[in-house]
Design a protein around this motif. Structure first.
Motif, PDB file in Angstrom:
ATOM      1  N   GLY A   1      -4.379  -0.295   9.426  1.00 52.79           N
ATOM      2  CA  GLY A   1      -4.648  -1.404   8.311  1.00 52.79           C
ATOM      3  C   GLY A   1      -4.963  -2.636   9.168  1.00 52.79           C
TER       4      GLY A   1
ATOM      5  N   LEU B   1      -8.130  -4.548   7.962  1.00 56.60           N
ATOM      6  CA  LEU B   1      -7.956  -5.212   6.631  1.00 56.60           C
ATOM      7  C   LEU B   1      -7.873  -6.810   6.689  1.00 56.60           C
ATOM      8  CD1 LEU B   1      -6.060  -2.433   4.860  1.00 56.60           C
ATOM      9  CD2 LEU B   1      -8.542  -2.718   4.858  1.00 56.60           C
TER      10      LEU B   1
ATOM     11  N   ILE C   1      -3.791  -5.890   3.441  1.00 56.06           N
ATOM     12  CA  ILE C   1      -3.505  -5.306   2.210  1.00 56.06           C
ATOM     13  C   ILE C   1      -2.677  -6.192   1.252  1.00 56.06           C
ATOM     14  CG2 ILE C   1      -1.506  -3.946   2.687  1.00 56.06           C
ATOM     15  CD1 ILE C   1      -4.393  -2.448   1.000  1.00 56.06           C
TER      16      ILE C   1
ATOM     17  N   ALA D   1      -8.336   0.769   3.251  1.00 56.39           N
ATOM     18  CA  ALA D   1      -7.311   0.247   2.297  1.00 56.39           C
ATOM     19  C   ALA D   1      -6.865   1.529   1.344  1.00 56.39           C
ATOM     20  CB  ALA D   1      -7.858  -0.829   1.377  1.00 56.39           C
TER      21      ALA D   1
END
Length: 178
Positions: free
Chosen positions: A24, A27, A36, A69
């Motif tokens: 992640g 992100l 996230i 995601a």
């Protein structure tokens, strides 16, 4: 078998935290500094839409962060299968040598940790719905509420673990415990 179950869930939790942090990474952007988590707490379609726009592939950033995601959210289903039972078992284990009030508190907060896993499932389905481009005011609000409840339950369980853990160790050190 009993002795390896708690370490199994602990190791699984740490492995999943590592995997999810690695997968992640992209992100986290200037618009989504918490990755996230920004989507988890996007309580309306305007906020969720801004995140989807930020994560969509562009000339400057060709990474499809929406796909990232989605993948990260799917991994969270595995993660919750580790952290919720770990917190549940540890709350109960640390509370066991104490009196009825502490035992009861450990049982309730351990159960709350399991419930946090259920709210995490709802949150994940809400995020997957949003990530598929289906923005809904009800879904974004329910996702954010589920996330808020989940995080509250997890934090209270962790706080209990920290306090009961110190008491558990103190009791063990002075020789009046397990």
């Amino acid at each position: 078998m009993k002795k390896i179950i708690l370490p199994f869930f602990l190791i699984g939790s740490f492995v999943m935290v590592y995997v999810m942090a690695k997968t992640g990474t992209s992100l986290k952007t200037p618009a989504t500094p918490y990755g996230i988590l920004n989507l988890e707490f996007a309580y309306n379609t305007a906020k969720a839409g801004d995140i989807l726009k930020t994560w969509s592939p562009m000339q400057a950033n060709p990474t499809d962060n929406i796909a990232v995601a989605k993948y990260n959210t799917m991994l969270d289903f595995i993660f919750l299968a580790f952290y919720a039972p770990f917190l549940f078992l540890l709350c109960r284990k640390l509370a066991a040598p104490f009196g009825l009030y502490i035992k009861g508190t450990g049982f309730v907060l351990g159960s709350a940790a399991l419930a946090a896993g259920v709210f995490d499932i709802g949150e994940n389905f809400g995020m997957l719905h949003t990530l598929s481009g289906q923005l809904s005011p009800n879904i974004t609000l329910l996702t954010a509420i589920s996330s808020l409840i989940k995080w509250f339950m997890v934090l209270v369980a962790v706080l209990f673990i920290l306090i009961a853990g110190v008491a558990f160790l103190f009791k063990k050190i002075i020789g009046k415990g397990p």
